[in-house]
Design an enzyme around this catalytic site. Sequence first.
Site, PDB file in Angstrom:
ATOM      1  N   GLY A 165      25.474  -9.213  10.437  1.00 58.89           N
ATOM      2  CA  GLY A 165      26.695  -8.788  11.091  1.00 58.89           C
ATOM      3  C   GLY A 165      27.896  -9.050  10.205  1.00 58.89           C
ATOM      4  O   GLY A 165      27.768  -9.556   9.089  1.00 58.89           O
ATOM      5  N   ASP A 281      37.528  -2.821  17.114  1.00 60.44           N
ATOM      6  CA  ASP A 281      36.537  -2.703  16.041  1.00 60.44           C
ATOM      7  C   ASP A 281      35.375  -1.816  16.479  1.00 60.44           C
ATOM      8  O   ASP A 281      34.206  -2.172  16.335  1.00 60.44           O
ATOM      9  CB  ASP A 281      36.035  -4.090  15.635  1.00 60.44           C
ATOM     10  CG  ASP A 281      35.393  -4.084  14.243  1.00 60.44           C
ATOM     11  OD1 ASP A 281      35.617  -3.103  13.488  1.00 60.44           O
ATOM     12  OD2 ASP A 281      34.679  -5.039  13.917  1.00 60.44           O
TER      13      ASP A 281
END
Length: 452
Positions: A165, A281
Amino acid sequence: MNLLGRLLLMWVLNTAFLSAIIDARSEPAVSSVSEPFFVKERQPTSQFSLKMQAESPGVPEVGVAHHQELNKKILITLIVASTLLGGIFLLLLYFWFYRCKNSENSKEKSQNSLEAGKGMSLSPIMVRFNSLRMVNKKSSIAIFDYQSLEAATNNFQESNVLGDGGSGRIYKARFDEKFLAAVKRIDGLRQNTAREFENEVNWLSKIRHPNITKLLGYCIYGESRFLIYEMMEKDSLETQLHGPTRGSALTWHLRMKIAVDVARALEYLHEHCNPPVVHRDIKSSNILLDSNFSAKLSDFGVAVTSGTENKNVKLSGTLGYAAPEYLLDGKLTDKSDVYAFGVVLLELLMGRKALEHVSPAQCQSIVTWAMPQLTDRSKLPNIVDPVIENTMDLKHLYQVAAVAVLCVQPEPSYRPLITDVLHSLIPLVPSELRGSLTVTEPTKPVCSESSN
């Protein structure tokens, strides 16, 4: 036992108080009995007094009898009152035991109903998971211990890595044969990662929606932080589109279903949270897919409440998805999320990355590349992902392209609301895939503001 202790203390104090009263009431009786001796020794100060004493020699004895009778009545009254208080004490004690017993029975019934609802008995790890201390009373975010995470990931072996991530590596965690989860490990704690970790826990402990990933718990161990999520079997949209399979598992209808799922999540954040939430995001790697390719929005580490464009909000997000007004002027609104959604929609249509390298020193965004061709109906079919080419109704293709063009407009005021986008896309999803995708009014949560 706190209530029982209080009742016992009340009983002891009451008994002591009654005893003190009885003792105090007995003293006048003694003095009354002794009164004849004092009367005999006392010298009368007047003839009137002597005369009264001579005429009424039995008065002290009458006073003694009167006081004794009064003391007996008071004693009886106090005994009755004490008995009544004792009865009340026993009654309260009975109710306390009854309440404790009912509480235990309700807990047992609740656990049994949970097991029945799942159609299976709870495993030991799930019982332990359900009994973990919660972050707050309204939350279902549990606190995991490091040893359980270490055992579930086989000491964080490379073979259990699901992906990387933005802030940490993600591992598959098997707590037992029925309980799988994804664990994000964040090492080397820095100021921004610590803030994003707290932000993630804060938002996902309050937000509940079918198209927003569920945070099961977290762990703090030294300078490492761990986030435990529900397992999403099909990984991310980015992996599906740009990984080894190159989108081969994603049909046109599945892509539309994914787009609708993400739009529903954004509608919930923008329209039904109070105050509204800007994700900040939105990108294909933050859209996770379950075994049925249902999409869930993840990663709320940089999410903020709407209307923060006038605040000193640190620039965050991902190039290729960030809206122009946010990059240039720092203006952040819900329309910034709409722009990023439009980029994801273009990825679903064309199978291209949001930002691609055209040379070692130059990148080209999908918006810049596609915009001239999106408005030309003769060219549009030629830029569609080859995997889905000629598999859709051209009218539907033109409609999706028109929605994408509106979403990525440079001027925020020209972009539609995410609710309008959702209503435009829902008819494109077949009813057999739509399932619970019908627009419903979710329960309005109260999302507290979080700054970043």
